[in-house]
Design a protein around this motif. Structure first.
Motif, mmCIF file in Angstrom:
data_model
loop_
_atom_site.group_PDB
_atom_site.id
_atom_site.type_symbol
_atom_site.label_atom_id
_atom_site.label_comp_id
_atom_site.label_asym_id
_atom_site.label_seq_id
_atom_site.Cartn_x
_atom_site.Cartn_y
_atom_site.Cartn_z
ATOM 1 N N THR A 93 -15.783 33.909 25.548
ATOM 2 C CA THR A 93 -16.685 33.652 26.291
ATOM 3 C C THR A 93 -17.931 34.033 25.892
ATOM 4 N N GLU B 232 -21.997 31.143 34.896
ATOM 5 C CA GLU B 232 -21.627 31.618 33.463
ATOM 6 C C GLU B 232 -20.393 31.892 32.968
ATOM 7 N N GLU C 200 -19.525 28.595 25.925
ATOM 8 C CA GLU C 200 -19.120 28.034 27.128
ATOM 9 C C GLU C 200 -17.875 27.296 27.058
ATOM 10 N N VAL D 239 -21.628 22.557 32.913
ATOM 11 C CA VAL D 239 -22.452 23.902 32.530
ATOM 12 C C VAL D 239 -23.927 23.865 32.725
#
Length: 424
Positions: free
Chosen positions: A119, A137, A102, A351
């Motif tokens: 990613t 995401e 991430e 995140v």
């Protein structure tokens, strides 16, 4: 460095994406693992909603014009190399890792020599349908380039819909043909599409014909080399502008038990006309140099080793790979220092907490083996905070038992073909 969350992009951003899916449907049970669980604190963003919204509001679409899709195979090959060189011909790359590549982790690896990054694997159907999934995401920022956005898929039209959403924010849209896990078998994607090559071909063809950004693929090898080469050539002919080869078969899941086959990667590189990346057996910079020399690949990907040591590409190595009796000495940097850097990046680029928890465990694994009581305290935390994590790292340092990273200067020398092995 403003944060980019995909959900609020393009004119009238939220209305645009909601128009694609006015009332997102629930996913099938087979896809449940890809969706966040609201009742679990680890699924919350490691920041307040207000902070996330403020960061997202700064999003702007890139201004650079995108080229029209190529019209012939020769033009596509030429453009594949032109695009690769325009990106600086990156050689040291963060591999795609579910929940682990991430934005904050990518940015940490870029600080320590990574030239480009993937990613995490994104589920194309859920991505195209579910705004929360998109927002949670996929995040990026201006400095997060070159960037590969990876999707798993088994429907060409759904994959294209998802890819269209991200193409302004990346340098490649990547298709995952390499995941060997059971969830990929259940969902019929990843390496299990190797049993359905016509579908594989159609996924690549549809993206290549309809996207402006190049299409890349990440594959595993077949047990027979001739099958691997036929597979790779089919992908190139279907429109792949870059092929990343994990040198293990679908059944060779344990990277410590099965060595990646660099000879197979070399054969693919020799057979194709587009850039080829090598994946497997990358534990330190000597492996990087040896892999590039052996395979002739245009770059390397690292996954598991980077999770433990995000400074790998800057020439740092863990004690496990320290060479006794040479110039490889204590660098003054350790994994606890990297955790602090990572946490600060998470505060800047929020995140889900599950990702933060996972990285802390991976980077501090050696420390936790010395002080298992601290690991147990971490595991007992139902809801994490940055304050608690910073205090935990401080406590580890006070308890002693420091586990340094080591640096071998010769690992930072140029590769055989004259390209610098690290930009740190």
């Amino acid at each position: 460095m403003p944060l980019r969350r995909l959900a609020p992009h393009l004119p009238s951003p939220r209305r645009f994406l909601r128009s694609l899916n006015p009332s997102p449907a629930m996913s099938p049970a087979a896809d449940a693992a890809h969706l966040a669980t609201a009742a679990d604190p680890d699924e919350d963003l490691c920041s307040s909603a207000a902070e996330s919204a403020a960061a997202a509001a700064e999003e702007v679409a890139p201004a650079r014009p995108l080229p029209r899709p190529p019209v012939s195979a020769e033009e596509r090959i030429e453009r594949a190399w032109s695009h690769w060189r325009r990106l600086g011909a990156p050689r040291l790359m963060v591999a795609p890792m579910v929940d682990n590549s991430e934005l904050p982790f990518r940015m940490l690896c870029r600080r320590y020599g990574a030239d480009a990054a993937y990613t995490p694997m994104l589920h194309s159907r859920i991505f195209s349908e579910n705004e929360k999934y998109r927002s949670m995401e996929f995040t990026t920022c201006k400095e997060d380039r070159p960037l590969f956005v990876q999707f798993c898929a088994n429907d060409p039209d759904i994959l294209l819909q998802a890819a269209k959403m991200v193409e302004p924010y990346c340098d490649y849209v990547d298709i995952n043909f390499g995941c060997p896990q059971r969830i990929a078998r259940r969902g019929n994607y990843g390496a299990f599409l190797m049993d359905n090559l016509p579908l594989v071909k159609s996924l690549v063809q549809n993206l290549s014909a309809n996207l402006h950004v190049p299409v890349s693929v990440k594959i595993r090898i077949f047990p027979r080399l001739e099958d691997t080469l036929a597979y790779a050539k089919m992908l190139e002919e279907a429109g792949a502008s870059l092929v990343a080869v994990h040198g293990r078969t679908r059944d060779e899941k344990d990277g410590k038990k099965f060595r990646a086959d660099w000879d197979a990667i070399k054969a693919v590189k020799d057979a194709l006309r587009v850039p080829v990346l090598a994946n497997g057996n990358i534990r330190h910079m000597e492996d990087v140099n040896n892999c590039l020399e052996h395979t002739g690949a245009d770059g390397v990907l690292s996954a598991e080793t980077l999770l433990e040591n995000p400074a790998l590409f800057a020439g740092f190595r863990t004690k496990e790979w320290k060479d006794d009796g040479d110039e490889n000495g204590d660098s003054g940097l350790d994994q606890a220092d990297l955790v602090i850097e990572y946490l600060k990046l998470c505060e800047q680029y929020p995140v889900p907490w599950r990702m933060v928890r996972s990285h802390v465990h991976k980077m501090l694994g050696d420390w936790f083996r010395v002080h298992p009581e601290v690991r147990e305290e971490l595991n007992k935390q139902n809801k994490l905070t940055f304050e608690w994590l910073h205090d935990m790292v401080l406590r580890l340092k006070e308890l002693g038992g420091r586990v340094p990273l080591y640096r071998k200067e010769s690992a930072l020398q140029t590769t055989a073909n004259g390209v610098a092995a690290s930009n740190a």
